[in-house]
Design a protein around this motif. Structure first.
Motif: not given
Length: 303
Positions: A34-35, A74
């Motif tokens: 997960s960014p 992102a």
């Protein structure tokens, strides 16, 4: 007041009798998918070095490396996660710098402040001091297992939440109860950072059974899910370790494994133990007594 010598967590410059500046930077590649969570973890990790000196973060600059195919969404989420942690620390983001790179990297340069007399060094513990750790171990093992698809990211939510947690409260505790020495646990693993707390004539007795590990860490260690840095740490720091416990190889190796946004190692005078633990419970900060300092040499690992 602190520079390259002594492997301190940050550089410290005494501005005047009232104020010392604390300066540090840190950045790394993603350890979760997960960014957003990556941004929060990386920022918390960078801010930790200021807390490890018993300082207050004041200003931050983003350090961002981006592949050309990384989506704008992102990138936005990485920076959003980082900004949340900066604001939680009570600091200000003033900008930063980005470059194109083959893989994402993110972190912060952080400027903090403290009273000169409040600065905590990593190697000033005294014989008889109690050694506390404020977060469990196992990040390197579990994130390596994640990369090998041995576990799923949803299995690591407890670990992710702890990595995102600032060391603010534990730093304030250390300052309030006049800790003798302080450092955080990051890339050099527990043994590596404990070696920095050794001083002339002062060693550490470490109790393995008291060391907290995240759920499934030792299970994943049995299959040798260790990052490459673990073996580098072992090669460099095992000279400090005196094994006096009947432990499995992977259990000992887990103590060399790199951590990310780990907890603080606190050397506390023995007469402050009860009040320290009582206050930690009151404010909701976990503290784990894992050893003590003694007149001697090295890190003695007992069962």
């Amino acid at each position: 007041m602190a520079g390259i010598d002594g492997s301190e967590d940050a550089g410290v410059y005494k501005l005047n009798d009232e104020t010392a500046l604390i300066f540090t930077l840190d950045f790394f590649t993603p350890i979760v998918d997960s960014p957003y969570h990556f941004g929060k973890i990386a920022a918390a990790n960078s801010l930790s070095d200021v807390y490890a000196m018993c300082g207050k973060p004041l200003l931050a600059l983003n350090i961002l490396c981006m592949p050309s195919n990384l989506s704008p969404v992102a990138i936005e989420n990485i920076l959003k996660g980082g900004l949340e942690k900066i604001r939680e620390a009570g600091a200000y983001l003033l900008g930063g710098h980005s470059i194109q790179d083959r893989e994402p990297k993110y972190g912060l340069a952080v400027l903090g402040i403290a009273k000169p007399e409040d600065i905590k060094r990593n190697n000033s513990a005294k014989a008889g001091d109690i050694l506390y750790l404020t977060k469990p171990l196992g990040v390197g093992v579990l994130t390596t297992a994640l990369k090998k698809k041995k576990i799923k990211e949803e299995d690591l939510m407890e670990v992710i939440e702890e990595m995102e947690k600032l060391n603010k409260l534990s730093s304030q505790l250390a300052l309030k109860f006049k800790a003798s020495a302080l450092t955080d646990v990051t890339g050099f693993g527990l043994i590596g950072h404990l070696s920095e707390m050794l001083n002339d004539g002062i060693g550490i007795v470490l109790s393995f059974k008291k060391i907290p590990f995240y759920n499934r860490t030792l299970e994943m260690a049995k299959d040798y899910n260790f990052p490459g840095g673990c073996y580098s740490n072992q090669k460099f720091y095992e000279k400090y370790l005196k094994l006096e416990a009947n432990l499995k190889d992977e259990e000992v190796l887990a103590l060399f494994s790199p951590e990310t946004s780990g907890g603080l190692l606190v050397a506390l005078p023995q007469d402050k133990k009860e009040d320290f633990e009582r206050e930690a419970e009151r404010i909701g900060q976990k503290v784990y007594e894992i050893g003590r300092f003694f007149e001697g040499e090295g890190i003695v690992l007992e069962e």
